[in-house]
Design an enzyme around this catalytic site. Structure first.
Site, PDB file in Angstrom:
ATOM      1  CG  HIS A  53      41.294  33.325  51.499  1.00  0.00           C
ATOM      2  ND1 HIS A  53      41.680  31.769  51.236  1.00  0.00           N
ATOM      3  CD2 HIS A  53      42.561  33.679  52.106  1.00  0.00           C
ATOM      4  CE1 HIS A  53      42.561  31.566  52.010  1.00  0.00           C
ATOM      5  NE2 HIS A  53      43.192  32.727  52.407  1.00  0.00           N
ATOM      6  CG  ASP A  79      46.993  39.003  56.310  1.00  0.00           C
ATOM      7  OD1 ASP A  79      47.202  38.997  57.574  1.00  0.00           O
ATOM      8  OD2 ASP A  79      47.240  38.142  55.400  1.00  0.00           O
TER       9      ASP A  79
HETATM   10  N1  ACO Z   1      39.741  43.433  44.599  1.00  0.00           N
HETATM   11  C1  ACO Z   1      39.130  43.543  43.498  1.00  0.00           C
HETATM   12  N2  ACO Z   1      38.843  42.322  42.646  1.00  0.00           N
HETATM   13  C2  ACO Z   1      39.075  41.114  43.319  1.00  0.00           C
HETATM   14  C3  ACO Z   1      39.934  40.853  44.369  1.00  0.00           C
HETATM   15  C4  ACO Z   1      40.189  42.168  45.115  1.00  0.00           C
HETATM   16  N3  ACO Z   1      40.891  42.129  46.364  1.00  0.00           N
HETATM   17  N4  ACO Z   1      40.209  39.819  44.595  1.00  0.00           N
HETATM   18  C5  ACO Z   1      39.771  38.950  43.447  1.00  0.00           C
HETATM   19  N5  ACO Z   1      39.228  39.948  42.880  1.00  0.00           N
HETATM   20  C6  ACO Z   1      38.123  39.457  41.456  1.00  0.00           C
HETATM   21  C7  ACO Z   1      39.443  39.087  40.460  1.00  0.00           C
HETATM   22  O1  ACO Z   1      39.584  40.162  39.578  1.00  0.00           O
HETATM   23  C8  ACO Z   1      38.563  37.970  39.567  1.00  0.00           C
HETATM   24  O2  ACO Z   1      37.630  38.718  38.572  1.00  0.00           O
HETATM   25  P1  ACO Z   1      37.214  38.065  37.462  1.00  0.00           P
HETATM   26  O3  ACO Z   1      36.543  36.776  37.824  1.00  0.00           O
HETATM   27  O4  ACO Z   1      36.324  39.122  36.737  1.00  0.00           O
HETATM   28  O5  ACO Z   1      38.268  37.619  36.532  1.00  0.00           O
HETATM   29  C9  ACO Z   1      37.828  37.392  40.740  1.00  0.00           C
HETATM   30  O6  ACO Z   1      37.812  38.192  41.629  1.00  0.00           O
HETATM   31  C10 ACO Z   1      38.486  36.330  41.194  1.00  0.00           C
HETATM   32  O7  ACO Z   1      39.865  36.562  41.803  1.00  0.00           O
HETATM   33  P2  ACO Z   1      41.068  35.739  41.482  1.00  0.00           P
HETATM   34  O8  ACO Z   1      42.277  36.764  41.505  1.00  0.00           O
HETATM   35  O9  ACO Z   1      41.071  34.864  40.214  1.00  0.00           O
HETATM   36  O10 ACO Z   1      41.059  34.658  42.749  1.00  0.00           O
HETATM   37  P3  ACO Z   1      42.095  33.895  43.410  1.00  0.00           P
HETATM   38  O11 ACO Z   1      41.765  32.796  44.289  1.00  0.00           O
HETATM   39  O12 ACO Z   1      43.325  33.563  42.353  1.00  0.00           O
HETATM   40  O13 ACO Z   1      42.955  35.038  44.177  1.00  0.00           O
HETATM   41  C11 ACO Z   1      43.448  36.275  46.229  1.00  0.00           C
HETATM   42  C12 ACO Z   1      42.603  35.143  45.524  1.00  0.00           C
HETATM   43  C13 ACO Z   1      44.949  36.386  45.538  1.00  0.00           C
HETATM   44  C14 ACO Z   1      43.535  36.319  47.660  1.00  0.00           C
HETATM   45  C15 ACO Z   1      42.737  37.568  45.492  1.00  0.00           C
HETATM   46  O14 ACO Z   1      41.462  37.662  46.168  1.00  0.00           O
HETATM   47  C16 ACO Z   1      43.521  39.108  46.062  1.00  0.00           C
HETATM   48  O15 ACO Z   1      44.330  39.384  45.136  1.00  0.00           O
HETATM   49  N6  ACO Z   1      43.194  39.700  47.152  1.00  0.00           N
HETATM   50  C17 ACO Z   1      43.745  40.749  47.451  1.00  0.00           C
HETATM   51  C18 ACO Z   1      45.158  40.311  48.239  1.00  0.00           C
HETATM   52  C19 ACO Z   1      45.052  39.885  49.515  1.00  0.00           C
HETATM   53  O16 ACO Z   1      44.328  40.330  50.245  1.00  0.00           O
HETATM   54  N7  ACO Z   1      45.497  38.589  49.766  1.00  0.00           N
HETATM   55  C20 ACO Z   1      45.797  38.030  51.043  1.00  0.00           C
HETATM   56  C21 ACO Z   1      45.173  36.693  51.020  1.00  0.00           C
HETATM   57  S1  ACO Z   1      45.014  35.947  52.477  1.00  0.00           S
HETATM   58  C22 ACO Z   1      46.250  35.517  53.196  1.00  0.00           C
HETATM   59  O17 ACO Z   1      47.576  35.291  52.198  1.00  0.00           O
HETATM   60  C23 ACO Z   1      46.607  35.241  54.443  1.00  0.00           C
END
Ligand code: ACO
Length: 431
Positions: A307, A365
């Site tokens: 998140h 979710d």
């Molecule tokens: N699986 C694997 N790796 C992940 C995941 C994941 N679900 N989420 C983040 N990471 C990693 C990224 O690759 C990144 O790695 P790095 O530091 O080596 O580059 C690091 O963790 C940080 O992730 P970001 O994408 O930069 O974080 P951001 O805050 O931009 O994104 C998000 C948050 C979009 C929710 C992300 O965690 C994601 O894509 N999760 C999966 C989708 C999801 O469940 N979304 C629901 C959100 S809740 C809602 O909307 C109610």
């Protein structure tokens, strides 16, 4: 306003700019950068990780402590003691309703749940297999053509009327988008039911038989609505605010929020989580998928994990996890293979160093999809249900934005990285 100031010093020229610091009632202080652009300087923050786009009284989140408050009330207390319409009232008007105010609000909503009968024609224009979110973007946007006396955002009475119509009619539109998919007749709303019971009725009843919603499932659905009702300046709420900042039609602004919510990184995550669990298929393959999630060269992510704001725990996830157990118990689905696979994945990911280091925990979710699937709600409706619930937050955020004395059209700037000035060269037109 804090008495502190921040001084920016440019290392090359030595030029200095003083900026005031602003304090909210809770949460981080903010550097007030509004005067920067007139001084020829911009802040650069793609994805708005460090930008407070507005001041708001509605929702507070502390991602490190795992706190979520609506108008100061912890989400756990609202989920346990309140119902969705009380929460929608709280978000919109700032206070929980008295019993008289609640009764009047419920009655007003009840009188608005039907949609204009001509709106049914819009549904028939879609392909039968259209995704419910595609239908919702279109039909909620189309409300702008029907409710023209609720269209002026600068008139407080019309604003309230638009907000009420949206809260009342979006469940009808969501349920009808499902009925259209499966080829069943549209069911009209029934005011004898509560908000969530009525939604179950419009989803699952047919004209052929009596339908009585299961109170435990209706309560669980109501809880899903409460947990998804608002989440401060998330992508879709910011979209609604930006769209609304130009004075655009309120129904069109909510349609814009629905479009944004649809994405798999936002509201589409609940549907994506279920698809992912189906793709994993068996606990023996979890290792393979965890490995893929860690591989930078692979675009696969564990859906329902991570998140932008919560870095220790999503408080909504803890409540939804509990609700998940209650619903599966009620339905005798404790041995459901997909649910057990989800629990196994949760356990393995929570013990994995990559997920611990990056503070990736299951979000709301991850569990809400499992609960809705157990209720018989198809995957394609998950995000539509999220949109229904978030409508309460969107209208509250939109009303706050329009009524704010600081209201201005949203117009971010950019750091231009394209070509510098160059002259046009005529192409050789002989070929
Ligand atoms: N699986 C694997 N790796 C992940 C995941 C994941 N679900 N989420 C983040 N990471 C990693 C990224 O690759 C990144 O790695 P790095 O530091 O080596 O580059 C690091 O963790 C940080 O992730 P970001 O994408 O930069 O974080 P951001 O805050 O931009 O994104 C998000 C948050 C979009 C929710 C992300 O965690 C994601 O894509 N999760 C999966 C989708 C999801 O469940 N979304 C629901 C959100 S809740 C809602 O909307 C109610």
């Amino acid at each position: 306003m804090s008495t502190q100031k921040v001084k920016i010093t440019f290392s090359g020229s030595g030029r200095q700019i003083d900026l005031p610091v602003i304090e909210g009632t809770l949460g981080p202080e903010a550097i007030d950068t509004r005067s920067l652009s007139s001084q020829g300087v911009l802040t650069y923050d793609p994805g708005f990780l460090s930008t407070a786009s507005c001041a708001s009284n509605i929702t507070f989140i502390d991602g490190d402590a795992g706190l979520l408050y609506y108008r100061g009330y912890p989400i756990e207390q609202l989920a346990e003691h309140s119902d969705f319409l009380e929460v929608a009232y709280l978000l919109s008007f700032g206070e929980l309703p008295t019993s008289e105010q609640k009764a009047a609000f419920v009655e007003k909503i009840g009188h608005q749940t039907m949609v204009h009968d001509q709106m049914a024609n819009f549904f028939h224009g879609f392909r039968r297999d259209a995704h419910p979110m595609a239908v919702m973007v279109g039909v909620v946007g189309a409300m702008s053509a029907f409710y023209r006396h609720s269209a002026d955002p600068f008139d407080p009475a019309q604003r309230e009327s638009a907000a009420l119509r949206l809260l009342a009619k979006v469940p009808t539109i969501a349920a009808w988008s499902y009925k259209y998919n499966i080829g069943e007749p549209f069911m009209y709303p029934q005011n004898r039911f509560s908000y969530s019971e009525n939604f179950l009725h419009m989803m699952f009843a047919t004209p052929c038989e009596d339908y009585q919603p299961n109170p435990i499932l209706a309560r669980a659905l109501d809880r899903i609505f409460i947990l998804h009702a608002d989440h401060e300046q998330n992508a879709s709420s910011s979209t609604v605010r930006v769209a609304g900042s130009s004075g655009a039609n309120p129904f069109a602004c909510i349609a814009a929020g629905i479009a944004c919510l649809w994405g798999p990184l936002h509201g589409g995550a609940n549907e994506a989580t279920l698809k992912m669990l189906e793709q994993i298929g068996d606990a023996s393959r979890i290792g393979e998928f965890i490995k893929r999630a860690k591989d930078k060269a692979d675009s696969f992510r564990l859906m329902g994990f991570g998140h932008r704001v919560y870095k220790n725990m999503d408080p909504r996830a803890a409540i939804m996890r509990q609700t998940c157990h209650e619903v599966l118990n009620e339905l005798g689905l404790n041995d459901d293979p997909l649910f057990n696979l989800a629990l196994e994945l949760e356990k393995i990911a929570l013990e994995d160093e990559y997920f611990i280091d990056k503070k990736l925990y299951p979000n709301v979710d991850f569990y809400s999809g499992i609960v809705m699937r157990a209720m018989g709600i198809p995957n394609s409706m998950f995000t539509a249900i999220f949109a229904l619930a978030r409508t309460a937050g969107w209208v509250a955020q939109w009303k706050e934005m329009i009524a704010s004395p600081e209201h201005r059209i949203a117009r971010p700037r950019q750091l231009y990285t394209g070509a510098t000035r160059r002259d046009f060269v005529t192409i050789d037109r002989r070929h």
